[in-house]
Design an enzyme around this catalytic site. Structure first.
Site, PDB file in Angstrom:
ATOM      1  N   SER A 130      -0.053  -0.888   0.307  1.00  0.00           N
ATOM      2  CA  SER A 130       0.373   0.223  -0.267  1.00  0.00           C
ATOM      3  C   SER A 130       0.977   1.243   0.076  1.00  0.00           C
ATOM      4  O   SER A 130       1.803   1.190   0.569  1.00  0.00           O
ATOM      5  CB  SER A 130      -0.635  -0.169   0.921  1.00  0.00           C
ATOM      6  N   TYR A 155      -2.340  -0.326  10.259  1.00  0.00           N
ATOM      7  CA  TYR A 155      -2.501  -0.448   8.161  1.00  0.00           C
ATOM      8  C   TYR A 155      -1.117  -0.674   7.565  1.00  0.00           C
ATOM      9  O   TYR A 155      -0.722  -0.993   7.181  1.00  0.00           O
ATOM     10  CB  TYR A 155      -3.642   0.502   7.636  1.00  0.00           C
TER      11      TYR A 155
END
Length: 338
Positions: A130, A155
């Site tokens: 990501s 995350y």
């Protein structure tokens, strides 16, 4: 050839399965169909896959990648050539509310995938990282040669951990792995917790939208077809050792092991208010904006340098924002019968 796609009911996963079916590839898709967002949307994506002309080459299995007993059995039964790992607990903001979900799925689940690939001789593991791994970095555009040791959400930390775990397996077991840092993906069948979906729904219903950081965010919005094309091409382009890698001046994007990381982004950061204006134009409605401060875990801007994937694989995203938003809203209106 047989390919495992984890997260097959997800936004990127479902598109990836269909893209593989376009190439007449046999696909096993797994997903636990959890209730992080509307399960019926996940089920509808599987139904959409099953409308593909090659759907006979797709098998869906509902299971949790964090299941330590079930995962080895899956690998043993199917003898995968490649694994495309897209399953994860997504969302920066939700990681503050429910951190344990990210450890279970993004760490334990990824470990199970790595072990399956190791023991059953998978030729290449391609997995979703990501843009959030760039965290507190401010130098733009973000390059895979940048240090990414300062994540600002759990995350992001879990995705950085995936890259490190993959490198270890590439080093110890000669398992080729490629990590893809996605930049703000949008398009048809998108997630309800992401801005394009939330803004389109609220504006369509005449409700105000929450605009964080007072609209000062910039995001490198990347259309789903561009992401998926990059995923499939990267999977078929098996990671190799970098013979020029130097431990005294180590490149963060390659290794003496068969390990790579790449950015996939549109290379066009868009101001959030411009993004909203594009949605307004397509919908023919003006949004009422509730301007709010930046949320914990958010970053001010994202901007991808895709030079590495262009040089190695010869692929560059091509879909512009106007075309992408129009396609998303056309899908939204059709799916929700507006």
């Amino acid at each position: 050839m047989k390919v495992l796609v984890t997260g097959a009911s997800g936004f990127i996963g479902s598109h990836t399965v269909r893209r593989l079916l376009d190439d007449d590839i046999y696909v096993i898709g797994v997903d636990n169909n959890n209730d992080y967002y509307d399960v019926s949307l996940k089920e509808a994506r599987i139904d959409w896959i099953n409308t593909h002309q090659n759907s006979a080459k797709f098998q869906f299995i509902q299971m949790d990648i964090a299941d330590k007993r079930a995962m080895p059995l899956l690998f043993e039964e199917h003898n995968f050539t490649y694994v495309i790992h897209l399953a994860a607990q997504a969302g920066v903001r939700y990681s503050i509310e429910n951190p344990h979900a990210y450890i279970d799925s993004n760490i334990v689940g990824f470990m199970n995938v790595l072990e399956g690939c190791r023991h059953f001789k998978v030729e290449h593991l391609c997995y979703a990282s990501s843009s959030s791994v760039y965290g507190a970095n401010e130098q733009m555009p973000f390059s895979v040669e940048d240090n990414v040791d300062h994540p600002v959400s759990l995350y992001a930390a879990s995705k950085k951990a995936n890259e490190l775990m993959a490198h270890t397996y590439s080093h110890l077991y000669n398992l080729p792995t490629t990590g893809l840092r996605f930049f703000t993906v949008y398009g048809p069948w998108g997630r309800p917790d992401m801005a394009p979906f939330k803004f389109t729904k609220a504006i369509s219903e005449g409700r105000p939208i929450d605009v964080y950081n007072y609209g000062n965010h910039k995001r490198d919005f990347t259309y789903i077809d561009d992401i998926v094309e990059g995923v499939v091409r990267s999977t078929l382009h098996i990671a190799k050792e970098n013979p020029n890698w130097n431990g005294e001046q180590p490149s963060p994007s390659s290794s003496k092991a068969p390990w790579r990381v790449y950015n996939i982004g549109a290379q066009t950061p868009v101001h959030l208010l411009t993004f909203i204006e594009t949605i307004e134009k397509v919908l023919g409605k003006t949004a009422e904006k509730n301007m709010l401060p930046i949320q914990p875990g958010d970053v001010e801007a994202t901007f991808a340098n895709v030079e590495a994937i262009v040089n190695d694989i010869g692929y560059r995203p091509t879909v512009n924002l106007d075309k992408g938003i129009a396609a998303f809203i056309e899908w939204y209106k059709t799916f929700y019968k507006i």
